[in-house]
Design a protein around this motif. Structure first.
Motif, PDB file in Angstrom:
ATOM      1  N   ASP A   1      69.705  94.675  81.209  1.00 25.50           N
ATOM      2  CA  ASP A   1      69.145  95.643  80.273  1.00 25.50           C
ATOM      3  C   ASP A   1      70.201  96.698  79.954  1.00 25.50           C
ATOM      4  O   ASP A   1      70.437  97.628  80.712  1.00 25.50           O
ATOM      5  CB  ASP A   1      67.882  96.297  80.882  1.00 25.50           C
ATOM      6  CG  ASP A   1      66.718  95.324  80.908  1.00 25.50           C
ATOM      7  OD1 ASP A   1      66.773  94.317  80.179  1.00 25.50           O
ATOM      8  OD2 ASP A   1      65.757  95.577  81.650  1.00 25.50           O
TER       9      ASP A   1
ATOM     10  N   ASP B   1      72.569  89.651  75.353  1.00 22.66           N
ATOM     11  CA  ASP B   1      72.610  90.679  76.401  1.00 22.66           C
ATOM     12  C   ASP B   1      74.043  90.903  76.841  1.00 22.66           C
ATOM     13  O   ASP B   1      74.461  90.514  77.938  1.00 22.66           O
ATOM     14  CB  ASP B   1      71.735  90.236  77.592  1.00 22.66           C
ATOM     15  CG  ASP B   1      70.256  90.306  77.254  1.00 22.66           C
ATOM     16  OD1 ASP B   1      69.829  91.319  76.669  1.00 22.66           O
ATOM     17  OD2 ASP B   1      69.533  89.346  77.569  1.00 22.66           O
TER      18      ASP B   1
ATOM     19  N   THR C   1      67.411  92.524  71.171  1.00 23.95           N
ATOM     20  CA  THR C   1      68.419  92.098  72.143  1.00 23.95           C
ATOM     21  C   THR C   1      67.823  91.094  73.107  1.00 23.95           C
ATOM     22  O   THR C   1      66.671  91.213  73.517  1.00 23.95           O
ATOM     23  CB  THR C   1      68.935  93.290  72.975  1.00 23.95           C
ATOM     24  OG1 THR C   1      67.841  93.824  73.739  1.00 23.95           O
ATOM     25  CG2 THR C   1      69.504  94.382  72.099  1.00 23.95           C
ATOM     26  N   GLY C   2      68.603  90.108  73.460  1.00 26.24           N
ATOM     27  CA  GLY C   2      68.173  89.124  74.445  1.00 26.24           C
ATOM     28  C   GLY C   2      68.918  87.817  74.263  1.00 26.24           C
ATOM     29  O   GLY C   2      68.991  87.301  73.142  1.00 26.24           O
TER      30      GLY C   2
ATOM     31  N   GLY D   1      65.703  95.087  76.502  1.00 23.46           N
ATOM     32  CA  GLY D   1      66.853  95.583  77.240  1.00 23.46           C
ATOM     33  C   GLY D   1      66.799  97.059  77.598  1.00 23.46           C
ATOM     34  O   GLY D   1      67.816  97.674  77.878  1.00 23.46           O
TER      35      GLY D   1
ATOM     36  N   GLU E   1      68.014  85.042  75.140  1.00 23.33           N
ATOM     37  CA  GLU E   1      67.078  83.940  74.910  1.00 23.33           C
ATOM     38  C   GLU E   1      66.609  83.836  73.454  1.00 23.33           C
ATOM     39  O   GLU E   1      65.874  82.939  73.105  1.00 23.33           O
ATOM     40  CB  GLU E   1      65.852  84.104  75.837  1.00 23.33           C
ATOM     41  CG  GLU E   1      64.891  85.242  75.502  1.00 23.33           C
ATOM     42  CD  GLU E   1      65.338  86.638  75.977  1.00 23.33           C
ATOM     43  OE1 GLU E   1      66.563  86.900  75.983  1.00 23.33           O
ATOM     44  OE2 GLU E   1      64.476  87.456  76.307  1.00 23.33           O
TER      45      GLU E   1
HETATM   46 MG    MG Z   1      65.844  91.172  77.638  1.00 24.78          MG
END
Ligand code: MG
Ligand code: AMP
Length: 420
Positions: free
Chosen positions: A263, A233, A187-188, A256, A190
């Motif tokens: 998160d 996210d 997860t993210g 996260g 970016e």
């Molecule tokens: Mg993250």
């Protein structure tokens, strides 16, 4: 209520509690290497199947050769020759000998095989020049394996020798545990897959290296990575991606799981009916770690930092996976190592420092750190062949102290020295 800030040992015990191996499948013997046996293996035959010669030489009665020497050789009649794969026609009578090859059935009545080096003479008459083999060089039927005996227990990890034993007892398709299926969700906002590297070059994305390193670590540990997805996210998107993990044997998420504004992993696990039973462990790297159950299988919420993700996988994910795979000793064995430099801890946590092991002239293993230990520096993980385990106390470890190191491969990185 979830358990928080457990020690690494307590956290591991909690996670492994109640984990049962996955189901079984039959595989071709040649494909069984590295798998874990799901059933005991019994031999239908005795091994060796017959009394056989352990040397090339002459089968004799010990009583006939006692006292034989170079000066006073004993002469015996050679009645036949038995090659491996053949049976003799006669039982051995007094004063007689049978020429015999290694592995061939020893004739009825013989109790010794005299090595060929201690003999001489022509084809019909043999001269025995030493009696040291009186009563020797016969491998008894069943001395290795008795028919009906269990030769290998369920839970055995199949190595090269096991493949050989399985072959010799006729087990062409052993029952092994199937490879646990491991869902991996990164997860993210970016993150992009490696195919999206243009966006990395564009300047505001990074590759989700965890997706690849964790899949590789899963494979290395005997699992099968499935459903490797990357979610932004966003709780709805994470929930959607996590649903695709249903049916896996183990769910790994990365990122996260800490206390940042974005998160969401813990919250989404709860929303999907999962349960967080443990959060945060007293270790570095890797403190923000979650564990619980989701879709009725274990869920391990790894931190996003690439080093933390791999170190926590190593400590907790790998043993979970090995236990699911049926292994009875799921942990790697730590080895003593002398620390070659002073180490100062900045927090009373169990530290797992990236290090390189080498063989000292003193016969001990020595550990050197790979340099800076920031948990974002993945290259330093690739340079390491072990994790040095530094207990929370004392804060300063002097050079020359013996600690323990956790080799990251079974081979301890290999050695440039011959071991004997
Ligand atoms: Mg993250
Ligand atoms: P997080 O645990 O989500 O707070 O992330 C901690 C750090 O790890 C951040 O710098 C993230 O950019 C990085 N990170 C998170 N997930 C990944 C991933 N899948 N691959 C590489 N880096 C990641």
């Amino acid at each position: 209520m979830s358990l928080t800030r457990l020690s690494v040992g307590d956290a591991s015990a909690h996670m492994l509690d109640g984990i049962a191996p996955v189901g079984e499948e039959r595989v071709d013997l040649r494909a069984s290497l590295g798998r874990v046996l799901a059933r005991d293996v019994t031999s239908p035959v005795s091994l060796p199947p017959w009394n056989n010669a352990s040397m090339d030489g002459f089968a004799v009665h010990a009583a006939d050769i006692r006292g034989a020497s170079a000066d006073a050789p004993v002469r015996l009649r050679v009645v036949e020759t038995i090659a491996a794969g053949r049976r003799g026609r006669f039982s051995l009578s007094e004063g007689a000998a049978v020429r015999i090859m290694t592995g061939a059935p020893v004739p009825e009545g013989a109790d010794s095989v005299v090595r060929v080096e201690d003999t001489g003479g022509g084809p019909d008459l043999v001269e025995i020049r030493d009696d040291r083999d009186a009563g020797a060089n016969i491998r008894a039927a069943g001395e290795d394996v008795r028919a009906g005996a269990v030769v290998m227990r369920a839970g055995t990890i199949v190595g090269a020798a096991h493949v050989g034993v399985l072959a010799s007892v006729g087990c062409a398709r052993p029952h092994v545990h199937r490879r646990p299926r491991v869902a991996i969700l990164a997860t993210g906002d970016e993150l992009v897959p490696v195919e999206g590297f243009d966006e990395v070059l564009g300047g505001d994305r990074i590759v989700s290296s965890n997706t690849y390193s964790l899949a590789a670590a899963v494979r290395e540990a005997g699992g099968e990575p499935v459903q490797m997805v990357i979610a932004p996210d966003d709780p709805d998107a994470i929930a959607h991606c996590l649903r695709s993990a249903e049916g896996a044997d183990l769910i790994l998420t990365s990122g996260g799981v800490s206390v940042g504004d974005f998160d969401y992993t813990r919250e989404v696990v709860a929303r999907l009916g999962g349960e967080l039973s443990l959060w945060r462990v007293r270790m570095r790297p890797g403190a923000p770690l979650g564990f619980g159950r989701l879709f009725d299988v274990p869920w391990l919420g790894l931190p996003g930092n690439p080093v933390s993700a791999l170190v926590t996988f190593e400590l907790f994910g790998r043993p979970l996976l090995r236990t699911l795979a049926g292994a009875m000793r799921p942990h790697r064995r730590a080895v003593p190592a002398i620390v070659d430099e002073k180490i100062t801890l900045r927090a009373p946590l169990t530290h797992f420092l990236r290090c390189v092991l080498s063989d000292g002239d003193d016969g001990s293993l020595h550990a050197r750190l790979t340099g800076a230990q920031s948990s974002g520096m993945l290259t330093s993980m690739s340079l390491a062949d072990a994790l040095l385990i530094v207990p929370p106390e004392p804060a300063v470890v002097a050079a020359g102290t013996t600690l323990r190191a956790l080799p990251l491969d079974g081979d301890l990185g290999g050695s440039d020295r011959f071991p004997a």
